[in-house]
Design an enzyme around this catalytic site. Structure first.
Site: not given
Ligand code: FPP
Length: 248
Positions: A28, A45, A139
């Protein structure tokens, strides 16, 4: 008392109990990381995907058997279409760019969740990645895509109810082990450690059944800043925990 598949396994089959067999992460904070830098959320991301690479390497070196990552929840469809498309684009890019290296490193890729609703080319890539790496054993990288724990449990209930209706299983034969066997995680080690980054302290519908005896670690670090050292610090924290599984 007979042991069930979901019963805690403190001995860990002879493995070092100070190393978690199975670590799951709620990644997150990508959006906030980008916002702090005046960047679009997509940049967060992208940076988050780099953290995945670093953490996977650290997990392999630490002796962790399975790393499960919450990449896209069943609730993430509520995000703007542009952000969903950015995430799909990232998934395509990393699958193409990383698959052969992951395979060479002995990583088995597993998808948990209802991934078949994703665009057809992604479904094909995911299934090819799972088939290619199926026999790898160093893994397991389990990626949760369109995953929600309540949907997972609902699916298990439906499957078991169907078998009971067909007379294949007696209702009183349904025990914890029978439920475990139907979860997406059936072939994974018990969940030992669940980490959530970015300071939020909730499970957000992730591995609710599996987390029954997991140690929880909530860290303030935003996911794109979570690296190999942060992962190793989490493993050291786990090693200091005293796990009693309801005993004394
Ligand atoms: C949460 O941060 C993260 C996600 C919803 C997506 C996690 C994705 C990645 C780490 C990239 C790799 C994944 C893929 C599918 C290639 P948020 O956007 O909720 O952050 P915020 O809470 O600060 O807005």
């Amino acid at each position: 008392m007979t042991a069930t598949a979901s019963a805690p396994q403190p001995e860990g089959g002879g493995a070092d109990p100070s190393v978690p067999r199975h670590v799951a992460i709620i990644m997150d904070g990508n959006g906030r990381w980008a916002k702090k830098r005046g960047l679009p959320r997509a940049a967060g991301h992208k940076a988050g995907a780099e953290s995945v690479r670093k953490v996977l390497k650290a997990a392999g070196e630490s002796g962790v058997q399975c790393l499960t990552l919450y990449a896209f929840s069943s609730e993430n469809w509520r995000r703007p279409e542009t952000e969903i498309n950015d995430l799909m684009g990232l998934l395509r890019f990393y699958l193409k760019a990383e698959l052969s290296a992951l395979h060479k490193q002995g990583v088995r890729i597993k998808i948990i969740g209802d991934y078949k609703v994703f665009p057809a080319d992604i479904v094909k890539m995911l299934e090819e990645a799972m088939a290619l790496t199926a026999a790898n054993s160093r893994l397991t990288l389990a990626v949760a895509l369109n995953y929600g724990s309540r949907a997972e449990m609902t699916r298990v209930v439906r499957t078991l109810a169907d078998r009971i209706a067909k007379g294949e299983v007696a209702a009183d034969a349904v025990d914890e082990a029978a439920i475990d066997r139907e979860l997406y995680t059936a072939d994974l080690p018990p969940l030992d450690l669940l980490i959530r980054t970015s300071g939020e302290c909730r499970l957000s519908n992730f591995l609710l059944w599996q987390a029954a005896y997991a140690e929880m670690l909530f860290v303030d670090t935003l996911w794109p800043d979570f690296d190999g050292d942060a992962f190793r610090a989490a493993i050291s924290d786990f090693a200091r925990r005293e796990r009693r599984y309801g005993g004394l």
